[in-house]
Design an enzyme around this catalytic site. Structure first.
Site, PDB file in Angstrom:
ATOM      1  N   ASP A 274       0.841  -1.201   0.000  1.00 36.81           N
ATOM      2  CA  ASP A 274       0.000   0.000   0.000  1.00 36.81           C
ATOM      3  C   ASP A 274       0.877   1.252   0.000  1.00 36.81           C
ATOM      4  O   ASP A 274       1.332   1.698   1.052  1.00 36.81           O
ATOM      5  CB  ASP A 274      -0.922  -0.009   1.223  1.00 36.81           C
ATOM      6  CG  ASP A 274      -1.833   1.219   1.264  1.00 36.81           C
ATOM      7  OD1 ASP A 274      -1.924   1.930   0.240  1.00 36.81           O
ATOM      8  OD2 ASP A 274      -2.458   1.445   2.325  1.00 36.81           O
ATOM      9  N   LYS A 281       1.582   7.985   0.340  1.00 37.35           N
ATOM     10  CA  LYS A 281       2.011   8.043   1.744  1.00 37.35           C
ATOM     11  C   LYS A 281       3.388   8.704   1.842  1.00 37.35           C
ATOM     12  O   LYS A 281       4.159   8.652   0.886  1.00 37.35           O
ATOM     13  CB  LYS A 281       2.121   6.615   2.311  1.00 37.35           C
ATOM     14  CG  LYS A 281       0.796   5.927   2.565  1.00 37.35           C
ATOM     15  CD  LYS A 281       1.027   4.545   3.167  1.00 37.35           C
ATOM     16  CE  LYS A 281      -0.292   3.815   3.415  1.00 37.35           C
ATOM     17  NZ  LYS A 281      -1.147   4.483   4.404  1.00 37.35           N
ATOM     18  N   ASP A 292       0.225  -4.986   4.594  1.00 37.79           N
ATOM     19  CA  ASP A 292      -1.170  -4.563   4.457  1.00 37.79           C
ATOM     20  C   ASP A 292      -2.068  -5.691   3.927  1.00 37.79           C
ATOM     21  O   ASP A 292      -3.247  -5.480   3.663  1.00 37.79           O
ATOM     22  CB  ASP A 292      -1.239  -3.334   3.540  1.00 37.79           C
ATOM     23  CG  ASP A 292      -2.407  -2.418   3.869  1.00 37.79           C
ATOM     24  OD1 ASP A 292      -2.957  -2.538   4.976  1.00 37.79           O
ATOM     25  OD2 ASP A 292      -2.774  -1.605   3.005  1.00 37.79           O
ATOM     26  N   ASP A 351      -5.757   6.473  -0.698  1.00 40.21           N
ATOM     27  CA  ASP A 351      -5.116   5.701   0.367  1.00 40.21           C
ATOM     28  C   ASP A 351      -6.147   4.995   1.262  1.00 40.21           C
ATOM     29  O   ASP A 351      -5.793   4.191   2.103  1.00 40.21           O
ATOM     30  CB  ASP A 351      -4.208   6.619   1.203  1.00 40.21           C
ATOM     31  CG  ASP A 351      -3.196   5.841   2.029  1.00 40.21           C
ATOM     32  OD1 ASP A 351      -3.052   4.626   1.789  1.00 40.21           O
ATOM     33  OD2 ASP A 351      -2.547   6.455   2.899  1.00 40.21           O
ATOM     34  N   GLU A 353      -7.987   2.596   0.511  1.00 42.07           N
ATOM     35  CA  GLU A 353      -8.239   1.591  -0.533  1.00 42.07           C
ATOM     36  C   GLU A 353      -8.803   0.291   0.020  1.00 42.07           C
ATOM     37  O   GLU A 353      -9.502  -0.427  -0.683  1.00 42.07           O
ATOM     38  CB  GLU A 353      -6.953   1.321  -1.311  1.00 42.07           C
ATOM     39  CG  GLU A 353      -5.981   0.300  -0.693  1.00 42.07           C
ATOM     40  CD  GLU A 353      -5.395   0.730   0.647  1.00 42.07           C
ATOM     41  OE1 GLU A 353      -5.438   1.929   0.961  1.00 42.07           O
ATOM     42  OE2 GLU A 353      -4.909  -0.141   1.391  1.00 42.07           O
ATOM     43  N   ARG A 355     -11.104  -0.367   2.222  1.00 45.46           N
ATOM     44  CA  ARG A 355     -12.570  -0.413   2.267  1.00 45.46           C
ATOM     45  C   ARG A 355     -13.174  -0.579   0.888  1.00 45.46           C
ATOM     46  O   ARG A 355     -14.255  -1.154   0.735  1.00 45.46           O
ATOM     47  CB  ARG A 355     -13.093   0.837   2.991  1.00 45.46           C
ATOM     48  CG  ARG A 355     -12.723   2.136   2.327  1.00 45.46           C
ATOM     49  CD  ARG A 355     -12.856   3.328   3.267  1.00 45.46           C
ATOM     50  NE  ARG A 355     -11.782   3.368   4.268  1.00 45.46           N
ATOM     51  CZ  ARG A 355     -11.683   4.290   5.222  1.00 45.46           C
ATOM     52  NH1 ARG A 355     -12.593   5.259   5.334  1.00 45.46           N
ATOM     53  NH2 ARG A 355     -10.683   4.259   6.077  1.00 45.46           N
TER      54      ARG A 355
END
Ligand code: BES
Ligand code: MN
Ligand code: ZN
Length: 501
Positions: A274, A281, A292, A351, A353, A355
Protein backbone atom coordinates in the site's frame (compact mmCIF):
# COMPACT_ATOMS: atom_id res chain seq x y z
CA UNK A 1 7.41 -29.39 16.30
CA UNK A 2 6.20 -32.72 17.58
CA UNK A 3 4.15 -32.41 20.74
CA UNK A 4 3.07 -35.39 22.80
CA UNK A 5 1.79 -36.15 26.25
CA UNK A 6 3.21 -38.59 28.76
CA UNK A 7 1.74 -39.79 32.03
CA UNK A 8 4.41 -40.04 34.64
CA UNK A 9 6.86 -38.13 36.70
CA UNK A 10 9.37 -35.76 35.30
CA UNK A 11 12.46 -37.70 36.37
CA UNK A 12 12.39 -40.21 33.57
CA UNK A 13 15.45 -39.20 31.71
CA UNK A 14 14.80 -36.28 29.43
CA UNK A 15 17.69 -33.94 28.77
CA UNK A 16 15.78 -30.81 29.79
CA UNK A 17 12.78 -30.51 32.08
CA UNK A 18 10.76 -27.33 32.46
CA UNK A 19 8.41 -26.63 35.32
CA UNK A 20 6.06 -23.74 35.93
CA UNK A 21 6.02 -22.28 39.44
CA UNK A 22 3.33 -20.10 41.00
CA UNK A 23 4.32 -16.91 42.75
CA UNK A 24 4.30 -16.90 46.54
CA UNK A 25 3.68 -20.63 47.07
CA UNK A 26 5.61 -22.96 49.32
CA UNK A 27 7.80 -25.11 47.05
CA UNK A 28 7.55 -28.17 49.27
CA UNK A 29 3.74 -28.07 49.26
CA UNK A 30 3.59 -27.46 45.54
CA UNK A 31 3.66 -29.86 42.63
CA UNK A 32 7.40 -29.23 42.38
CA UNK A 33 8.02 -30.49 45.91
CA UNK A 34 9.08 -33.96 44.74
CA UNK A 35 11.21 -32.42 42.04
CA UNK A 36 12.81 -30.15 44.62
CA UNK A 37 13.68 -33.19 46.72
CA UNK A 38 15.17 -34.96 43.73
CA UNK A 39 17.16 -31.81 43.02
CA UNK A 40 18.33 -31.72 46.67
CA UNK A 41 16.55 -28.48 47.41
CA UNK A 42 17.85 -26.47 44.43
CA UNK A 43 14.40 -24.99 43.77
CA UNK A 44 13.83 -24.02 47.41
CA UNK A 45 17.26 -22.40 47.36
CA UNK A 46 16.28 -20.29 44.35
CA UNK A 47 13.17 -19.06 46.15
CA UNK A 48 15.04 -18.50 49.43
CA UNK A 49 17.68 -16.40 47.68
CA UNK A 50 14.98 -14.22 46.09
CA UNK A 51 16.55 -14.77 42.67
CA UNK A 52 13.39 -16.47 41.50
CA UNK A 53 9.93 -15.65 42.81
CA UNK A 54 7.66 -17.34 40.27
CA UNK A 55 6.63 -14.04 38.71
CA UNK A 56 5.25 -14.22 35.19
CA UNK A 57 8.07 -14.18 32.67
CA UNK A 58 10.85 -15.10 35.10
CA UNK A 59 13.02 -18.00 33.99
CA UNK A 60 15.96 -19.68 35.63
CA UNK A 61 18.14 -22.56 34.47
CA UNK A 62 19.27 -25.07 37.08
CA UNK A 63 22.17 -27.47 36.67
CA UNK A 64 21.21 -30.64 38.57
CA UNK A 65 23.68 -32.98 40.26
CA UNK A 66 25.00 -35.93 38.34
CA UNK A 67 22.56 -38.59 39.57
CA UNK A 68 19.56 -36.57 38.51
CA UNK A 69 17.98 -37.81 35.28
CA UNK A 70 17.91 -34.50 33.45
CA UNK A 71 20.91 -32.36 32.55
CA UNK A 72 19.05 -29.07 32.86
CA UNK A 73 15.94 -27.93 34.71
CA UNK A 74 14.21 -24.74 33.62
CA UNK A 75 11.99 -22.94 36.12
CA UNK A 76 9.41 -20.58 34.65
CA UNK A 77 7.22 -18.21 36.62
CA UNK A 78 3.45 -18.59 36.22
CA UNK A 79 2.56 -15.56 38.34
CA UNK A 80 -0.22 -15.68 40.94
CA UNK A 81 -2.29 -18.85 40.93
CA UNK A 82 -5.63 -17.00 41.03
CA UNK A 83 -4.65 -15.07 37.89
CA UNK A 84 -3.56 -18.12 35.94
CA UNK A 85 -5.32 -18.18 32.59
CA UNK A 86 -4.59 -19.58 29.14
CA UNK A 87 -2.28 -16.67 28.36
CA UNK A 88 -0.18 -17.31 31.48
CA UNK A 89 0.35 -20.88 30.26
CA UNK A 90 1.11 -19.73 26.72
CA UNK A 91 3.73 -17.37 28.06
CA UNK A 92 5.24 -19.96 30.39
CA UNK A 93 5.63 -22.46 27.56
CA UNK A 94 6.99 -19.66 25.38
CA UNK A 95 9.68 -18.65 27.87
CA UNK A 96 10.64 -22.27 28.46
CA UNK A 97 10.87 -23.03 24.72
CA UNK A 98 13.05 -20.01 24.02
CA UNK A 99 15.32 -20.91 26.93
CA UNK A 100 15.63 -24.46 25.65
CA UNK A 101 16.64 -23.19 22.23
CA UNK A 102 19.17 -20.84 23.82
CA UNK A 103 20.61 -23.89 25.55
CA UNK A 104 20.94 -25.40 22.06
CA UNK A 105 18.73 -28.35 22.94
CA UNK A 106 16.24 -29.89 20.52
CA UNK A 107 13.70 -31.35 22.94
CA UNK A 108 12.29 -30.83 26.38
CA UNK A 109 9.66 -32.00 28.84
CA UNK A 110 7.21 -29.62 30.44
CA UNK A 111 5.45 -30.53 33.66
CA UNK A 112 1.79 -29.59 33.20
CA UNK A 113 0.86 -27.26 36.09
CA UNK A 114 -1.91 -28.17 38.51
CA UNK A 115 -4.06 -25.21 37.55
CA UNK A 116 -7.05 -27.31 36.64
CA UNK A 117 -9.70 -25.35 38.56
CA UNK A 118 -9.60 -22.49 36.08
CA UNK A 119 -8.80 -24.39 32.88
CA UNK A 120 -9.78 -27.70 31.33
CA UNK A 121 -7.00 -30.16 30.51
CA UNK A 122 -7.77 -29.65 26.83
CA UNK A 123 -7.37 -25.90 27.11
CA UNK A 124 -4.11 -26.34 29.04
CA UNK A 125 -2.72 -28.64 26.34
CA UNK A 126 -3.72 -26.14 23.66
CA UNK A 127 -2.26 -23.14 25.46
CA UNK A 128 1.06 -24.85 26.19
CA UNK A 129 1.42 -26.05 22.60
CA UNK A 130 0.52 -22.63 21.21
CA UNK A 131 3.01 -20.87 23.46
CA UNK A 132 5.87 -23.16 22.47
CA UNK A 133 5.21 -23.01 18.72
CA UNK A 134 4.46 -19.27 18.54
CA UNK A 135 7.48 -18.23 20.59
CA UNK A 136 10.02 -20.07 18.45
CA UNK A 137 8.92 -18.45 15.17
CA UNK A 138 11.59 -16.61 13.19
CA UNK A 139 11.96 -15.57 9.58
CA UNK A 140 15.43 -16.28 8.26
CA UNK A 141 14.60 -17.00 4.61
CA UNK A 142 16.66 -14.14 3.20
CA UNK A 143 19.73 -14.53 5.41
CA UNK A 144 22.67 -16.07 3.61
CA UNK A 145 25.57 -15.74 6.07
CA UNK A 146 27.09 -18.77 7.79
CA UNK A 147 26.44 -17.54 11.33
CA UNK A 148 22.69 -17.33 10.72
CA UNK A 149 22.65 -20.71 9.01
CA UNK A 150 24.30 -22.26 12.05
CA UNK A 151 21.68 -20.65 14.26
CA UNK A 152 18.96 -21.91 12.02
CA UNK A 153 20.23 -25.46 12.29
CA UNK A 154 19.25 -25.67 15.97
CA UNK A 155 15.55 -25.76 16.66
CA UNK A 156 13.34 -27.33 19.26
CA UNK A 157 11.82 -30.33 17.53
CA UNK A 158 9.95 -32.05 20.30
CA UNK A 159 7.98 -31.12 23.39
CA UNK A 160 6.55 -33.68 25.79
CA UNK A 161 3.87 -32.54 28.21
CA UNK A 162 4.20 -34.56 31.39
CA UNK A 163 1.21 -35.04 33.65
CA UNK A 164 0.77 -36.92 36.88
CA UNK A 165 -2.93 -37.41 36.12
CA UNK A 166 -3.55 -40.43 33.89
CA UNK A 167 -7.15 -39.29 33.35
CA UNK A 168 -5.96 -36.06 31.70
CA UNK A 169 -3.72 -37.59 29.05
CA UNK A 170 -6.30 -37.82 26.25
CA UNK A 171 -7.71 -34.33 26.73
CA UNK A 172 -4.22 -32.85 26.97
CA UNK A 173 -3.19 -34.56 23.73
CA UNK A 174 -6.36 -33.39 21.95
CA UNK A 175 -5.68 -29.85 23.11
CA UNK A 176 -1.99 -30.01 22.24
CA UNK A 177 -2.71 -31.15 18.69
CA UNK A 178 -5.31 -28.41 18.25
CA UNK A 179 -2.96 -25.79 19.69
CA UNK A 180 -0.05 -26.92 17.52
CA UNK A 181 -2.13 -26.75 14.33
CA UNK A 182 -3.53 -23.32 15.18
CA UNK A 183 -0.12 -21.92 16.13
CA UNK A 184 1.54 -23.34 13.02
CA UNK A 185 -1.17 -21.61 10.99
CA UNK A 186 -0.42 -18.31 12.76
CA UNK A 187 3.23 -18.80 11.82
CA UNK A 188 2.15 -19.37 8.22
CA UNK A 189 0.31 -16.04 8.31
CA UNK A 190 3.47 -14.42 9.71
CA UNK A 191 5.51 -15.84 6.82
CA UNK A 192 3.07 -14.37 4.30
CA UNK A 193 3.20 -10.94 5.98
CA UNK A 194 7.01 -11.03 6.11
CA UNK A 195 7.30 -11.63 2.37
CA UNK A 196 8.13 -8.33 0.66
CA UNK A 197 5.91 -6.69 -1.93
CA UNK A 198 8.17 -7.61 -4.82
CA UNK A 199 7.74 -11.30 -4.03
CA UNK A 200 4.23 -11.51 -2.62
CA UNK A 201 2.15 -9.98 -5.40
CA UNK A 202 -1.61 -10.63 -5.66
CA UNK A 203 -0.91 -13.40 -8.19
CA UNK A 204 1.60 -15.03 -5.86
CA UNK A 205 -0.80 -14.78 -2.93
CA UNK A 206 -3.41 -16.58 -5.03
CA UNK A 207 -0.84 -19.27 -5.86
CA UNK A 208 -0.05 -19.69 -2.18
CA UNK A 209 -3.75 -20.12 -1.43
CA UNK A 210 -4.05 -22.66 -4.22
CA UNK A 211 -1.06 -24.63 -2.97
CA UNK A 212 -2.47 -24.71 0.55
CA UNK A 213 -5.89 -25.77 -0.76
CA UNK A 214 -4.29 -28.71 -2.57
CA UNK A 215 -2.33 -29.69 0.49
CA UNK A 216 -5.14 -29.67 3.06
CA UNK A 217 -8.20 -30.30 0.87
CA UNK A 218 -10.00 -26.99 0.43
CA UNK A 219 -11.96 -25.89 -2.61
CA UNK A 220 -10.28 -22.93 -4.26
CA UNK A 221 -11.70 -20.53 -6.84
CA UNK A 222 -9.75 -17.59 -8.20
CA UNK A 223 -11.06 -14.70 -10.27
CA UNK A 224 -8.56 -12.78 -12.37
CA UNK A 225 -8.96 -9.18 -13.57
CA UNK A 226 -10.95 -10.17 -16.67
CA UNK A 227 -13.44 -12.20 -14.66
CA UNK A 228 -13.80 -9.33 -12.21
CA UNK A 229 -14.31 -6.81 -15.02
CA UNK A 230 -17.08 -8.92 -16.54
CA UNK A 231 -18.78 -9.22 -13.17
CA UNK A 232 -18.40 -5.55 -12.30
CA UNK A 233 -16.09 -5.53 -9.26
CA UNK A 234 -15.19 -1.96 -10.16
CA UNK A 235 -14.38 -0.73 -6.65
CA UNK A 236 -11.70 -3.40 -6.37
CA UNK A 237 -10.48 -2.88 -9.93
CA UNK A 238 -10.21 0.87 -9.38
CA UNK A 239 -7.65 0.28 -6.63
CA UNK A 240 -5.75 -2.25 -8.73
CA UNK A 241 -5.56 -0.18 -11.92
CA UNK A 242 -2.45 1.78 -10.90
CA UNK A 243 -0.33 -1.34 -10.48
CA UNK A 244 1.55 -3.46 -13.00
CA UNK A 245 0.66 -6.44 -10.80
CA UNK A 246 -2.90 -7.57 -11.58
CA UNK A 247 -5.43 -8.27 -8.78
CA UNK A 248 -7.01 -11.55 -7.75
CA UNK A 249 -10.13 -12.52 -5.82
CA UNK A 250 -9.36 -15.68 -3.88
CA UNK A 251 -12.17 -17.87 -2.54
CA UNK A 252 -11.48 -20.89 -0.35
CA UNK A 253 -14.17 -23.24 0.87
CA UNK A 254 -14.15 -25.80 3.64
CA UNK A 255 -17.26 -27.90 3.10
CA UNK A 256 -17.47 -29.26 6.65
CA UNK A 257 -19.92 -31.96 7.62
CA UNK A 258 -23.01 -30.43 6.01
CA UNK A 259 -22.64 -28.77 2.61
CA UNK A 260 -26.26 -27.59 2.62
CA UNK A 261 -25.92 -25.28 5.65
CA UNK A 262 -25.25 -21.58 5.10
CA UNK A 263 -21.53 -20.93 5.47
CA UNK A 264 -19.63 -18.72 7.88
CA UNK A 265 -17.59 -16.29 5.79
CA UNK A 266 -14.19 -14.77 6.61
CA UNK A 267 -13.02 -11.91 4.42
CA UNK A 268 -9.44 -10.60 4.38
CA UNK A 269 -7.89 -7.37 3.10
CA UNK A 270 -5.02 -8.41 0.86
CA UNK A 271 -3.20 -5.25 -0.19
CA UNK A 272 0.20 -6.74 -0.96
CA UNK A 273 1.72 -3.26 -0.89
CA UNK A 274 0.00 0.00 0.00
CA UNK A 275 1.86 3.04 -1.30
CA UNK A 276 -1.30 5.11 -0.87
CA UNK A 277 -1.72 5.45 -4.63
CA UNK A 278 -2.00 9.02 -5.95
CA UNK A 279 -2.74 10.07 -2.33
CA UNK A 280 0.83 8.90 -1.77
CA UNK A 281 2.01 8.04 1.74
CA UNK A 282 5.11 9.72 3.22
CA UNK A 283 8.21 7.64 2.47
CA UNK A 284 9.15 7.19 6.11
CA UNK A 285 7.86 3.82 7.27
CA UNK A 286 6.24 3.07 3.93
CA UNK A 287 8.15 -0.23 3.80
CA UNK A 288 5.88 -1.51 6.58
CA UNK A 289 2.99 -1.43 4.12
CA UNK A 290 4.06 -4.82 2.77
CA UNK A 291 2.06 -6.12 5.72
CA UNK A 292 -1.17 -4.56 4.46
CA UNK A 293 -2.24 -8.07 3.43
CA UNK A 294 -2.21 -9.34 7.03
CA UNK A 295 -5.99 -9.80 7.11
CA UNK A 296 -5.73 -11.90 3.96
CA UNK A 297 -2.84 -13.90 5.40
CA UNK A 298 -4.82 -14.60 8.56
CA UNK A 299 -7.88 -15.75 6.59
CA UNK A 300 -5.87 -18.04 4.29
CA UNK A 301 -3.84 -19.53 7.13
CA UNK A 302 -6.93 -19.98 9.33
CA UNK A 303 -8.66 -21.82 6.47
CA UNK A 304 -5.69 -24.19 6.38
CA UNK A 305 -6.12 -24.91 10.09
CA UNK A 306 -9.89 -25.34 9.71
CA UNK A 307 -9.30 -28.01 7.06
CA UNK A 308 -6.55 -29.74 9.03
CA UNK A 309 -8.77 -29.84 12.13
CA UNK A 310 -11.74 -31.05 10.04
CA UNK A 311 -14.09 -28.66 11.81
CA UNK A 312 -17.78 -29.42 11.20
CA UNK A 313 -18.89 -25.98 9.96
CA UNK A 314 -19.04 -24.92 6.35
CA UNK A 315 -16.57 -22.03 6.05
CA UNK A 316 -15.68 -19.62 3.25
CA UNK A 317 -12.44 -17.65 3.18
CA UNK A 318 -12.42 -14.75 0.75
CA UNK A 319 -9.44 -12.55 -0.02
CA UNK A 320 -9.34 -9.41 -2.11
CA UNK A 321 -5.73 -9.18 -3.32
CA UNK A 322 -4.46 -5.98 -4.96
CA UNK A 323 -1.45 -3.70 -5.00
CA UNK A 324 -2.12 0.02 -4.43
CA UNK A 325 0.31 2.02 -6.57
CA UNK A 326 0.53 5.49 -8.13
CA UNK A 327 1.02 5.61 -11.88
CA UNK A 328 -0.38 7.09 -15.07
CA UNK A 329 -3.16 4.53 -14.98
CA UNK A 330 -3.88 4.93 -11.28
CA UNK A 331 -7.24 5.96 -9.87
CA UNK A 332 -7.52 9.70 -9.11
CA UNK A 333 -8.95 11.40 -6.04
CA UNK A 334 -12.44 12.45 -7.11
CA UNK A 335 -13.04 9.43 -9.32
CA UNK A 336 -16.48 7.86 -9.04
CA UNK A 337 -16.85 4.09 -9.38
CA UNK A 338 -19.91 1.84 -9.60
CA UNK A 339 -19.27 -0.99 -7.16
CA UNK A 340 -20.37 -4.60 -7.55
CA UNK A 341 -23.34 -3.93 -5.25
CA UNK A 342 -24.60 -1.23 -7.61
CA UNK A 343 -23.86 1.55 -5.12
CA UNK A 344 -21.65 4.36 -6.42
CA UNK A 345 -18.56 5.53 -4.55
CA UNK A 346 -16.66 8.81 -4.61
CA UNK A 347 -12.98 7.99 -4.13
CA UNK A 348 -11.80 11.09 -2.29
CA UNK A 349 -8.57 9.55 -1.00
CA UNK A 350 -6.85 6.72 -2.86
CA UNK A 351 -5.12 5.70 0.37
CA UNK A 352 -8.45 4.58 1.82
CA UNK A 353 -8.24 1.59 -0.53
CA UNK A 354 -8.90 -1.27 1.88
CA UNK A 355 -12.57 -0.41 2.27
CA UNK A 356 -12.96 -0.23 -1.52
CA UNK A 357 -11.74 -3.74 -2.14
CA UNK A 358 -13.65 -5.10 0.87
CA UNK A 359 -16.84 -3.45 -0.42
CA UNK A 360 -16.77 -5.66 -3.50
CA UNK A 361 -15.54 -8.81 -1.78
CA UNK A 362 -18.26 -8.53 0.88
CA UNK A 363 -20.97 -7.78 -1.67
CA UNK A 364 -19.93 -10.83 -3.69
CA UNK A 365 -19.92 -13.16 -0.71
CA UNK A 366 -23.22 -11.75 0.61
CA UNK A 367 -24.91 -13.47 -2.36
CA UNK A 368 -24.16 -16.83 -0.73
CA UNK A 369 -26.33 -15.76 2.23
CA UNK A 370 -23.74 -16.66 4.86
CA UNK A 371 -24.87 -16.99 8.50
CA UNK A 372 -22.16 -14.47 9.40
CA UNK A 373 -19.40 -12.43 7.81
CA UNK A 374 -16.23 -11.52 9.72
CA UNK A 375 -13.73 -9.30 7.93
CA UNK A 376 -10.13 -8.73 8.99
CA UNK A 377 -8.35 -5.68 7.65
CA UNK A 378 -5.36 -3.46 8.41
CA UNK A 379 -7.74 -0.63 7.66
CA UNK A 380 -6.81 2.52 9.55
CA UNK A 381 -4.00 4.28 11.35
CA UNK A 382 -6.79 5.65 13.55
CA UNK A 383 -7.34 2.29 15.24
CA UNK A 384 -3.65 2.23 16.19
CA UNK A 385 -4.06 5.67 17.76
CA UNK A 386 -7.15 4.50 19.67
CA UNK A 387 -6.10 1.04 20.83
CA UNK A 388 -2.39 0.58 20.13
CA UNK A 389 -1.02 -2.84 19.28
CA UNK A 390 -2.73 -4.65 22.14
CA UNK A 391 -6.16 -5.34 20.68
CA UNK A 392 -8.12 -5.03 17.46
CA UNK A 393 -11.04 -2.66 17.00
CA UNK A 394 -14.31 -4.53 16.54
CA UNK A 395 -17.37 -2.99 14.91
CA UNK A 396 -20.44 -4.66 13.54
CA UNK A 397 -24.19 -4.92 13.17
CA UNK A 398 -24.98 -7.91 15.37
CA UNK A 399 -24.52 -8.16 19.15
CA UNK A 400 -24.77 -11.94 19.16
CA UNK A 401 -21.95 -12.35 16.66
CA UNK A 402 -19.81 -9.82 18.49
CA UNK A 403 -20.38 -11.66 21.78
CA UNK A 404 -19.14 -14.84 20.15
CA UNK A 405 -16.07 -13.01 18.89
CA UNK A 406 -15.42 -11.58 22.34
CA UNK A 407 -15.53 -15.07 23.85
CA UNK A 408 -13.18 -16.39 21.17
CA UNK A 409 -10.85 -13.45 21.79
CA UNK A 410 -10.77 -14.27 25.48
CA UNK A 411 -9.95 -17.93 24.86
CA UNK A 412 -7.47 -17.41 22.03
CA UNK A 413 -5.54 -14.44 23.38
CA UNK A 414 -6.20 -12.38 20.21
CA UNK A 415 -7.91 -9.50 22.01
CA UNK A 416 -10.66 -7.24 20.64
CA UNK A 417 -12.40 -4.10 21.86
CA UNK A 418 -15.70 -2.90 20.48
CA UNK A 419 -16.12 0.59 19.05
CA UNK A 420 -19.64 1.89 18.39
CA UNK A 421 -21.18 1.82 14.94
CA UNK A 422 -24.35 3.83 15.48
CA UNK A 423 -26.40 5.14 12.58
CA UNK A 424 -25.00 8.62 13.21
CA UNK A 425 -21.63 7.43 11.99
CA UNK A 426 -23.09 6.21 8.71
CA UNK A 427 -23.75 9.86 7.90
CA UNK A 428 -19.99 10.42 7.94
CA UNK A 429 -19.56 8.53 4.67
CA UNK A 430 -22.57 9.88 2.76
CA UNK A 431 -21.39 10.98 -0.70
CA UNK A 432 -21.94 14.37 -2.22
CA UNK A 433 -22.20 13.30 -5.85
CA UNK A 434 -22.27 9.53 -5.38
CA UNK A 435 -24.03 7.32 -2.81
CA UNK A 436 -21.05 7.06 -0.48
CA UNK A 437 -17.55 8.47 -0.18
CA UNK A 438 -14.52 6.51 0.97
CA UNK A 439 -13.44 8.86 3.79
CA UNK A 440 -15.27 10.23 6.83
CA UNK A 441 -15.49 13.70 8.31
CA UNK A 442 -11.92 15.01 8.35
CA UNK A 443 -10.05 13.00 10.97
CA UNK A 444 -13.02 12.27 13.24
CA UNK A 445 -13.61 8.64 14.29
CA UNK A 446 -11.35 7.30 11.56
CA UNK A 447 -11.66 3.61 12.43
CA UNK A 448 -15.45 3.84 12.72
CA UNK A 449 -15.77 5.72 9.44
CA UNK A 450 -14.00 2.78 7.78
CA UNK A 451 -16.49 0.33 9.28
CA UNK A 452 -19.43 2.62 8.45
CA UNK A 453 -18.35 2.60 4.81
CA UNK A 454 -18.06 -1.19 4.69
CA UNK A 455 -21.46 -1.62 6.35
CA UNK A 456 -23.12 -0.26 3.19
CA UNK A 457 -21.99 -3.33 1.27
CA UNK A 458 -23.06 -6.08 3.67
CA UNK A 459 -26.09 -7.96 2.36
CA UNK A 460 -29.41 -7.14 4.03
CA UNK A 461 -29.90 -8.99 7.32
CA UNK A 462 -26.50 -10.70 7.39
CA UNK A 463 -24.72 -10.56 10.78
CA UNK A 464 -21.34 -8.94 10.18
CA UNK A 465 -18.32 -7.90 12.23
CA UNK A 466 -15.34 -5.90 11.09
CA UNK A 467 -11.99 -6.30 12.84
CA UNK A 468 -9.54 -3.47 12.24
CA UNK A 469 -6.17 -5.12 12.80
CA UNK A 470 -3.86 -2.29 11.70
CA UNK A 471 -2.38 -2.24 15.22
CA UNK A 472 -2.36 -5.93 16.12
CA UNK A 473 -1.04 -7.31 12.82
CA UNK A 474 2.38 -6.02 13.67
CA UNK A 475 4.20 -5.52 16.96
CA UNK A 476 7.42 -5.31 18.91
CA UNK A 477 8.81 -8.42 20.56
CA UNK A 478 6.67 -10.22 23.17
CA UNK A 479 6.97 -13.75 24.60
CA UNK A 480 4.78 -15.01 21.75
CA UNK A 481 6.31 -13.25 18.77
CA UNK A 482 9.41 -11.48 17.57
CA UNK A 483 9.29 -7.92 16.24
CA UNK A 484 7.23 -7.93 13.06
CA UNK A 485 4.07 -9.72 11.92
CA UNK A 486 2.09 -11.40 14.69
CA UNK A 487 -0.27 -13.68 12.79
CA UNK A 488 -3.08 -11.97 14.68
CA UNK A 489 -6.53 -13.33 13.91
CA UNK A 490 -5.66 -16.92 13.02
CA UNK A 491 -6.18 -18.06 16.58
CA UNK A 492 -9.28 -15.90 16.96
CA UNK A 493 -10.99 -17.28 13.84
CA UNK A 494 -10.27 -20.92 14.66
CA UNK A 495 -11.40 -20.55 18.29
CA UNK A 496 -14.52 -18.78 17.03
CA UNK A 497 -15.43 -21.82 14.92
CA UNK A 498 -14.48 -24.24 17.68
CA UNK A 499 -17.07 -22.70 19.99
CA UNK A 500 -19.70 -22.04 17.28
CA UNK A 501 -22.85 -23.97 18.15
N1 BES B 1 -3.14 0.32 5.21
C1 BES B 1 -3.51 1.57 5.72
C2 BES B 1 -3.76 1.57 7.23
C3 BES B 1 -2.61 1.20 8.13
C4 BES B 1 -1.96 2.16 8.86
C5 BES B 1 -2.25 -0.12 8.31
C6 BES B 1 -0.94 1.84 9.71
C7 BES B 1 -1.21 -0.45 9.18
C8 BES B 1 -0.57 0.53 9.88
C9 BES B 1 -4.79 2.06 5.05
O1 BES B 1 -4.97 1.66 3.75
C10 BES B 1 -4.77 3.55 5.05
O2 BES B 1 -3.92 4.08 4.40
N2 BES B 1 -5.69 4.16 5.77
C11 BES B 1 -5.80 5.57 5.83
C12 BES B 1 -7.26 5.95 5.70
C13 BES B 1 -7.50 7.41 5.54
C14 BES B 1 -6.92 7.90 4.23
C15 BES B 1 -8.98 7.66 5.60
C16 BES B 1 -5.23 6.04 7.16
O3 BES B 1 -5.42 5.36 8.17
O4 BES B 1 -4.56 7.07 7.17
MN1 MN C 1 -4.04 2.96 2.37
ZN1 ZN D 1 -4.08 -0.10 3.21
Amino acid sequence: MQIDVRHGSIYEGSAVIAVGMFEGEDVQKSQAGLLDNALRGLISDMFASGEFEGKRGQTVVLYPHEEFAAQRAVLVGLGKRDRCNADALRQAAAHAARKVRDLRRTRFDFLVPDAADALSAEMMGAALAEGAVLSLYRFLRYKTDEETKKQQAVDVERLTLVTGKAEDVDALQRGATFGRIVAEAACHARDLANLPGNELTPVRLAEEAQRLAQEVGLRCTIWDENEMRQRGLNALLGVAQGSANPPRLIMLEHVGSDASTPPIAFVGKGVTFDSGGISLKPSEGMDAMKMDMSGAGAVIAAMGAVARLQLPQRVLGVVAAVENMPSGTAQRPGDIVRSYSGKTIEVLNTDAEGRLILADAIAVISEQKPQAIVDLATLTGAVVTALGHECAGMMGNDANLMNKIRAAAEASGDKVWELPLWDEYKEHVKGQLADVKNIGKNRAAGAIAGAAFISHFVGEGIPWAHLDIAGTAWGDETPLHVKGPTGWGVRLLVYLLKEWE
